[in-house]
Design a protein around this motif. Sequence first.
Motif, short mmCIF file in Angstrom:
data_model
loop_
_atom_site.label_atom_id
_atom_site.label_comp_id
_atom_site.label_asym_id
_atom_site.label_seq_id
_atom_site.Cartn_x
_atom_site.Cartn_y
_atom_site.Cartn_z
N PRO A 1 0.68 -1.30 -0.05
CA PRO A 1 0.07 -0.08 0.17
C PRO A 1 0.83 1.34 -0.05
O PRO A 1 0.29 2.27 -0.43
N ARG A 2 2.00 1.23 0.52
CA ARG A 2 2.86 2.44 0.85
C ARG A 2 3.80 2.98 -0.64
O ARG A 2 4.59 1.95 -0.90
N ASP A 3 3.32 4.00 -1.07
CA ASP A 3 4.45 4.47 -2.18
C ASP A 3 5.21 5.67 -1.72
O ASP A 3 6.11 6.18 -2.40
N ALA A 4 5.11 6.16 -0.37
CA ALA A 4 5.95 7.09 0.12
C ALA A 4 6.05 6.92 1.71
O ALA A 4 5.42 6.15 2.29
N PRO A 5 7.23 7.29 2.38
CA PRO A 5 7.43 7.20 3.62
C PRO A 5 6.86 8.26 4.30
O PRO A 5 6.16 9.09 3.74
N ILE A 6 6.86 8.00 5.69
CA ILE A 6 6.36 8.79 6.78
C ILE A 6 6.68 10.15 6.45
O ILE A 6 8.23 10.24 6.19
N SER A 7 6.12 11.28 6.68
CA SER A 7 6.76 12.57 6.47
C SER A 7 6.59 13.32 7.94
O SER A 7 5.41 13.49 8.53
N ASN B 1 3.87 15.52 10.08
CA ASN B 1 3.42 14.65 11.24
C ASN B 1 4.47 14.75 12.13
O ASN B 1 5.27 13.49 12.42
N PRO B 2 4.96 15.86 12.72
CA PRO B 2 6.33 15.74 13.36
C PRO B 2 6.21 14.90 14.67
O PRO B 2 7.31 14.30 15.35
N SER B 3 5.18 14.48 15.18
CA SER B 3 4.97 13.50 16.54
C SER B 3 5.12 11.77 16.05
O SER B 3 5.20 11.18 16.97
N ALA B 4 5.13 11.61 14.80
CA ALA B 4 5.11 10.45 14.33
C ALA B 4 6.39 9.66 14.63
O ALA B 4 7.39 10.24 14.69
N LYS B 5 6.40 8.22 14.74
CA LYS B 5 7.58 7.73 15.02
C LYS B 5 7.82 6.63 13.74
O LYS B 5 7.38 5.65 13.45
N THR C 1 9.00 4.67 -2.44
CA THR C 1 9.89 5.81 -2.74
C THR C 1 10.05 6.73 -1.95
O THR C 1 9.45 7.46 -1.42
N ASN C 2 11.58 7.21 -1.92
CA ASN C 2 11.82 8.45 -1.15
C ASN C 2 12.20 7.76 0.43
O ASN C 2 12.47 8.81 1.36
N ALA C 3 12.13 6.41 0.63
CA ALA C 3 12.65 5.92 2.07
C ALA C 3 13.99 6.20 2.08
O ALA C 3 14.73 6.41 0.88
N VAL D 1 24.71 8.97 11.42
CA VAL D 1 24.02 8.25 10.23
C VAL D 1 22.52 8.16 10.49
O VAL D 1 21.59 8.41 9.80
N LEU D 2 22.09 7.58 11.53
CA LEU D 2 20.81 7.62 11.99
C LEU D 2 20.05 8.78 12.23
O LEU D 2 18.96 9.25 11.68
N SER D 3 20.64 9.78 12.52
CA SER D 3 20.36 11.21 12.74
C SER D 3 20.01 11.85 11.27
O SER D 3 19.10 12.47 11.04
N LYS D 4 20.99 11.53 10.33
CA LYS D 4 20.87 12.10 8.92
C LYS D 4 19.53 11.30 8.56
O LYS D 4 18.83 11.99 7.76
N ALA D 5 19.02 10.20 8.62
CA ALA D 5 18.03 9.48 8.17
C ALA D 5 16.79 10.17 8.53
O ALA D 5 15.75 10.46 7.75
N MET D 6 16.89 10.41 9.90
CA MET D 6 15.77 11.22 10.51
C MET D 6 15.39 12.47 9.87
O MET D 6 14.34 13.01 9.61
N GLU D 7 16.43 13.09 9.46
CA GLU D 7 16.62 14.65 8.95
C GLU D 7 15.89 14.37 7.56
O GLU D 7 15.08 15.32 6.93
N PHE D 8 16.19 13.17 6.77
CA PHE D 8 15.78 12.86 5.33
C PHE D 8 14.05 12.95 5.56
O PHE D 8 13.39 13.59 4.57
N LEU D 9 13.71 12.47 6.65
CA LEU D 9 12.10 12.35 6.68
C LEU D 9 11.46 13.51 7.08
O LEU D 9 10.26 13.55 7.02
N ARG D 10 12.49 14.62 7.53
CA ARG D 10 11.83 15.64 7.89
C ARG D 10 11.78 16.72 6.79
O ARG D 10 11.00 17.75 6.75
N GLU D 11 12.24 16.27 5.70
CA GLU D 11 12.25 17.02 4.32
C GLU D 11 10.94 17.22 3.67
O GLU D 11 10.23 16.23 3.59
#
Length: 528
Positions: free
Chosen positions: A344-350, A354-358, A429-431, A518-528
Motif C-alpha cells: 500500500p505504501r508509495d511514500a514514507p512517513i513525513s 506529522n512531527p510526532s510520528a515515530k 519511494t523516497n524512503a 548516520v541515523l540522525s541524518k536518516a531522520m532529517e531526510f524524513l523531515r524534508e
Amino acid sequence: MGEVKAMKSLKNIYQKYIGVGFFLGFFLVLLTYFTVSEQFAIRAPNAVSQSLPNSEVEATSSVNPLAEQENQSSSNLEHVTENVEPDVVSTLKEATPSTNQEQQEDVSNSLVDANEGPKVDDSSPSTNKEEENRVDQDFKPFEIRNRVSHAKVTCDTKTPNSDTCDVDGDVRTHGVSSSILLVPQEFSESHEWKIRPYSRKHMMSIKEVTVKKLDSPQQAPSCTVKENIPALVLALGGLTGNYWHDHTDVLIPLYLASRKFNGEVQFLVTNIQGWYIGKYMKVFKELSHYEIIDFDKDDQVRCYPHVHVGIRIQKEFSIVPSLSPEGYSMVNFTKFMRSIYGLPRDAPISLRENPSAKPRLMIISRRHPRKIVNLQDIIQLGERLGFEVIIGDPPFNVNVGEFAKEVNTADVMIGVHGAGLTNCIYLPTNAVFIQIVPYGNLEELCKTDFGDPAVDMKLKYIDYHVTAEESTLWEMLGKDHPAIKDPAAIHRSGWDKVAEFYLGKQDVRIDVNRFAPVLSKAMEFLRE
C-alpha cells in the motif's frame, strides 16, 4: 381374323415399350445434364469452398476470395483485409494448430485481431492430415503480409553481458532442438546465430539456442501450434538462488523485455527451474498471461509473428532509461513489484507533516558472515533517536509477498552488504536506505550492487564504511595480517581471497558513536 387381333396386340405392346424407352431416355438426359452442370459449377475459376481445405487460395483483381469467406465467418470478426496478395498466402505452408475443441478453428478466425484472438491450447498436436496441407492463414492477412515483407533477424552480440535477437516474420520454434527459425518469403541467403538466452552470456552452464534464417520456405517444418502473440525465449539457472541475482539476472531483465507486451507474450524457458518459477509466480503471471513452456522438452513446432531471444542486463540491479525504448526506469520496476504484491505504501512517513510520528526502522539481520555482532546496541540507538525498530530476518524459503509487506512498512532500512538488501525494492519511494560497507576496500562493489541502484530507485541513500577496528577480522587475524594491513594486496591476489576474507569470514561490530550521526541524518531526510 385371328391374324388381325394378333397384329393389334403386338402393336399395343410395341407402343408401350416405345413409351417406356422414351421416358427412360429423357430421364438419362436430365441426369447427364445435372451431373455435367454440377461439375462445371465446382470447377469454376476463383471459387473458394471451405469444404476443400487442401485447395490453393488464388486471388485476382476482380475477385477477392477472402471477402466471400468473410460473409460466412462468425459475427465477432472485427478486422478484415479486403485485398490479399496471392504469392504471400501461397508461400507459407500450413500445419494445423492444436486445440481441445471438437472442431478446428474456421478459416475466418484467422482474421480476428491478434490481441483478441482465441488462445491456442497446445495440449495435443493435430493429427488431421488434410488440415496439415492447408494454406497457413492463422494470422490476419495484413499481419501475414506485413510480417513476411518485413521478415528479419536483428541480433546484438556486442554488449559485454548479454546477447539478444529479435526475430520478426514467420517464426517457428522447436524446443527439443533448441531452434528458432525464420521462414523467408522466397529464396535468400541463410544466416545463423548462437545465443545463450541468459543475461550473463559467459555462463557456460547455460545451453545455447540457435537462431537461423532459412534460405527457402521449403526448409520450414510445419506448424503444430500457432499463436498471434509474440514469444520470449529465456534461460533460468545460472547464478539464481542468490536473492540479488534472482532480480539482477532474471526479474529485471525479464521486466525490460516483456513488460511492453502487457501480458500478451508467451515465455519459452530453457533450463527451467521449478522452484524459481514457483517463488516468483506472481511476477511471471503478471508479465505473461499464457502457459510457460519448458523449452528443452517442447517437441512442438510453435509459430509466432515475433520472437525475442535472450534477456539483457543494462546495469547491475538497475535499469538505464536511455537504453530502454519504452523509457522504463528502476522507479517503474519498483512500483511494478509493489503493485504485484499489493503493497500500500508509495511514500514514507513525513515528519514535516506529522512531527510526532515515530518512523519505522528495519534492520536486515544476517545468519551468515557479515552479521552485526552488537545488534542490540544498534536497536537501542535507533529507539533512543525516536525510531520504532523492527528486525527483518527472512529465511531462504520465505514467502516473497509476505516479507515484502513487512519491508513496505519501513521508512528506513539498514543492513550490511549482502543479498538481503535486495528487499529495498519494496521500500516506499523516497524512503531511506543505509548500506553498511564491510572492511576491505569493498566500496566500489557496494556502490555498484546497491548504492547506484538505490539512487535509481529514488531512495535516500547513505553508506557507512566499517573500519578495521569494527571488523571481527581484527580479532581473528590480528592487526598485522595482510587482510587488515594491506587490503589492496588481498585484491591483487584475486577474487577468491577477497571473498574468503571480506565476505566469507567477516562480521562487524558497529561503533555506536560513529553510527549515531548516520541515523540522525536518516531522520532529517524524513523531515524534508
